[in-house]
Design an enzyme around this catalytic site. Structure first.
Site, PDB file in Angstrom:
ATOM      1  N   SER A 101      72.817  17.405  68.381  1.00 38.54           N
ATOM      2  CA  SER A 101      74.078  16.987  69.088  1.00 38.54           C
ATOM      3  C   SER A 101      72.848  15.761  69.628  1.00 38.54           C
ATOM      4  CB  SER A 101      73.474  18.015  70.179  1.00 38.54           C
ATOM      5  OG  SER A 101      73.779  17.368  70.985  1.00 38.54           O
ATOM      6  N   TYR A 159      69.289  24.001  76.210  1.00 37.77           N
ATOM      7  CA  TYR A 159      69.728  23.539  74.980  1.00 37.77           C
ATOM      8  C   TYR A 159      69.222  22.517  74.835  1.00 37.77           C
ATOM      9  CZ  TYR A 159      74.119  21.759  72.562  1.00 37.77           C
ATOM     10  OH  TYR A 159      74.691  21.160  71.146  1.00 37.77           O
ATOM     11  N   LYS A 201      67.843  21.836  70.742  1.00 38.80           N
ATOM     12  CA  LYS A 201      68.181  20.549  70.287  1.00 38.80           C
ATOM     13  C   LYS A 201      67.166  19.548  69.722  1.00 38.80           C
ATOM     14  CE  LYS A 201      72.026  22.764  68.564  1.00 38.80           C
ATOM     15  NZ  LYS A 201      72.870  22.613  67.673  1.00 38.80           N
ATOM     16  N   THR A 240      85.818  21.488  70.727  1.00 34.32           N
ATOM     17  CA  THR A 240      85.798  23.303  70.358  1.00 34.32           C
ATOM     18  C   THR A 240      85.776  24.851  71.555  1.00 34.32           C
ATOM     19  OG1 THR A 240      83.142  23.460  70.452  1.00 34.32           O
ATOM     20  CG2 THR A 240      84.399  22.482  68.366  1.00 34.32           C
TER      21      THR A 240
HETATM   22  P1  NAP Z   1      82.326  27.273  68.721  1.00 28.18           P
HETATM   23  O1  NAP Z   1      83.327  26.764  68.783  1.00 28.18           O
HETATM   24  O2  NAP Z   1      81.388  27.780  69.979  1.00 28.18           O
HETATM   25  O3  NAP Z   1      81.273  27.114  67.824  1.00 28.18           O
HETATM   26  C1  NAP Z   1      80.440  28.652  67.291  1.00 28.18           C
HETATM   27  C2  NAP Z   1      80.370  29.534  65.757  1.00 28.18           C
HETATM   28  O4  NAP Z   1      78.834  29.982  66.047  1.00 28.18           O
HETATM   29  C3  NAP Z   1      81.108  30.325  66.129  1.00 28.18           C
HETATM   30  O5  NAP Z   1      82.018  30.764  64.518  1.00 28.18           O
HETATM   31  C4  NAP Z   1      80.070  31.600  66.499  1.00 28.18           C
HETATM   32  O6  NAP Z   1      80.896  32.337  65.699  1.00 28.18           O
HETATM   33  C5  NAP Z   1      78.910  31.106  65.726  1.00 28.18           C
HETATM   34  N1  NAP Z   1      77.763  31.790  66.159  1.00 28.18           N
HETATM   35  C6  NAP Z   1      77.501  31.919  67.766  1.00 28.18           C
HETATM   36  N2  NAP Z   1      76.317  32.317  67.729  1.00 28.18           N
HETATM   37  C7  NAP Z   1      76.017  32.742  66.701  1.00 28.18           C
HETATM   38  C8  NAP Z   1      74.923  33.857  66.598  1.00 28.18           C
HETATM   39  N3  NAP Z   1      74.470  34.468  67.659  1.00 28.18           N
HETATM   40  N4  NAP Z   1      75.229  33.934  64.836  1.00 28.18           N
HETATM   41  C9  NAP Z   1      76.165  33.874  64.159  1.00 28.18           C
HETATM   42  N5  NAP Z   1      76.529  32.293  64.390  1.00 28.18           N
HETATM   43  C10 NAP Z   1      77.181  32.767  65.937  1.00 28.18           C
HETATM   44  O7  NAP Z   1      81.133  25.660  68.649  1.00 28.18           O
HETATM   45  P2  NAP Z   1      80.436  24.329  67.791  1.00 28.18           P
HETATM   46  O8  NAP Z   1      80.644  23.571  69.079  1.00 28.18           O
HETATM   47  O9  NAP Z   1      80.882  24.217  66.896  1.00 28.18           O
HETATM   48  O10 NAP Z   1      79.194  24.529  67.251  1.00 28.18           O
HETATM   49  C11 NAP Z   1      78.687  24.105  66.533  1.00 28.18           C
HETATM   50  C12 NAP Z   1      77.285  23.611  66.329  1.00 28.18           C
HETATM   51  O11 NAP Z   1      77.528  22.574  66.741  1.00 28.18           O
HETATM   52  C13 NAP Z   1      76.614  23.823  67.461  1.00 28.18           C
HETATM   53  O12 NAP Z   1      75.117  24.094  66.608  1.00 28.18           O
HETATM   54  C14 NAP Z   1      75.990  23.351  68.968  1.00 28.18           C
HETATM   55  O13 NAP Z   1      75.444  23.367  69.179  1.00 28.18           O
HETATM   56  C15 NAP Z   1      76.881  21.641  67.695  1.00 28.18           C
HETATM   57  N6  NAP Z   1      77.654  20.690  68.842  1.00 28.18           N
HETATM   58  C16 NAP Z   1      78.471  20.415  69.158  1.00 28.18           C
HETATM   59  C17 NAP Z   1      79.024  20.092  70.142  1.00 28.18           C
HETATM   60  C18 NAP Z   1      80.146  20.345  71.020  1.00 28.18           C
HETATM   61  O14 NAP Z   1      80.650  19.141  72.001  1.00 28.18           O
HETATM   62  N7  NAP Z   1      81.244  21.205  70.779  1.00 28.18           N
HETATM   63  C19 NAP Z   1      78.263  18.859  70.168  1.00 28.18           C
HETATM   64  C20 NAP Z   1      76.931  18.883  69.467  1.00 28.18           C
HETATM   65  C21 NAP Z   1      76.901  19.730  68.857  1.00 28.18           C
HETATM   66  P3  NAP Z   1      80.690  34.034  66.774  1.00 28.18           P
HETATM   67  O15 NAP Z   1      80.970  33.979  67.908  1.00 28.18           O
HETATM   68  O16 NAP Z   1      81.847  35.372  66.409  1.00 28.18           O
HETATM   69  O17 NAP Z   1      79.028  34.221  66.625  1.00 28.18           O
END
Ligand code: NAP
Length: 236
Positions: A140, A153, A157, A188
């Site tokens: 991130s 968080y 990260k 997301t």
């Molecule tokens: P999201 O839309 O909330 O999706 C997260 C996915 O991970 C979901 O499928 C969720 O499914 C799964 N998940 C969460 N906790 C879990 C657990 N304990 N075990 C198994 N699966 C789990 O989030 P996203 O934004 O796509 O994030 C994906 C990655 O990108 C993360 O590592 C996040 O930190 C990183 N990221 C996101 C952003 C942003 O702005 N969106 C920015 C920088 C980095 P379930 O809830 O069904 O388990």
């Protein structure tokens, strides 16, 4: 032979976009998340669209080591070589270190860091044997920037980026590429409830596109770190 792309947290968001992108290139997939219904919907969508691929799913809570290892076991039982591993699963609990709920650090370290550590350790021996593969760690901008709403968080990260850098050095002699992706705000579920306009966020498909483009470069080249931000900059 079919090649496997393993993605944690693939039910929604960036993980789902990654699954769709690699499926469109003919890769078979091994996917996990906690919500089985999300995985089933995605499995149906992808196998209907790309009849040549296999999609293996396993409901898994990646914050629990035994469940990560059982997902890894399922992957081994497919008999397919792991070509790409994406450590994507993560949870964002906004807060400040001095105010956030007790347990916020533990939950985010377990979900965002230990998950990647255990899944990588379980899968990397066969990748080393094959002397090929590509590991992506979804870090991130909070891996390199201190935000006042970042709290634990950010700690998790920063640590994941540290793990990714160490792994990059370790995997050099084994011809396994390691890439850290550092996205900024991406539209997301992580941002559910935010009333900010869409234009302040990147689409998750752009993160998936960058990962795929990085993967398909010559195997003599490794893109070590990718820093992506919304065109209008960070949301602070
Ligand atoms: P999201 O839309 O909330 O999706 C997260 C996915 O991970 C979901 O499928 C969720 O499914 C799964 N998940 C969460 N906790 C879990 C657990 N304990 N075990 C198994 N699966 C789990 O989030 P996203 O934004 O796509 O994030 C994906 C990655 O990108 C993360 O590592 C996040 O930190 C990183 N990221 C996101 C952003 C942003 O702005 N969106 C920015 C920088 C980095 P379930 O809830 O069904 O388990």
């Amino acid at each position: 032979m079919k090649k496997l792309v393993v993605i944690s947290g693939a039910g929604k968001g960036i993980g789902r976009a990654l699954a769709q992108r690699f499926a469109s290139e003919g890769f078979s997939l091994a996917l996990c998340a906690r919500t089985e219904a999300d995985l089933q919907t995605l499995q149906t969508e992808l196998t209907q669209k790309h009849s040549e691929i296999e999609v293996f799913i396993r409901p898994t809570d990646v914050s629990i080591k035994t469940q990560v290892l059982s997902f890894a076991q399922m992957i081994e039982e497919t008999g397919l070589p792991v070509e790409v591993l994406v450590n994507n699963a993560g949870v964002f609990l906004p807060g400040q270190i001095h105010q956030e709920e007790d347990g916020a650090l533990e939950k985010q370290i377990e979900t965002n860091l230990y998950s990647a550590y255990h899944l990588t350790r379980a899968l990397v021996p066969t990748m080393i044997e094959a002397q090929r593969g590509h590991i992506f760690n979804i870090c991130s901008t909070a891996s390199i920037t201190a935000y006042t709403s970042g709290g634990s968080y950010s700690i998790s990260k920063f640590a994941l980026l540290g793990m990714s850098k160490v792994l990059r050095e370790e995997m050099k002699p084994h011809h396994i590429r390691v890439t850290s992706i550092l996205p900024g705000a991406t539209l997301t579920n992580s941002w559910a409830g935010s009333d900010l306009p869409e234009k302040r966020f990147m689409p998750p498909e752009d993160v998936a596109e960058v990962a795929f483009n990085t993967y398909q470069l010559s195997d003599r080249t490794v893109v070590e770190e990718i820093l992506m931000r919304p065109q209008l900059g960070d949301i602070t």
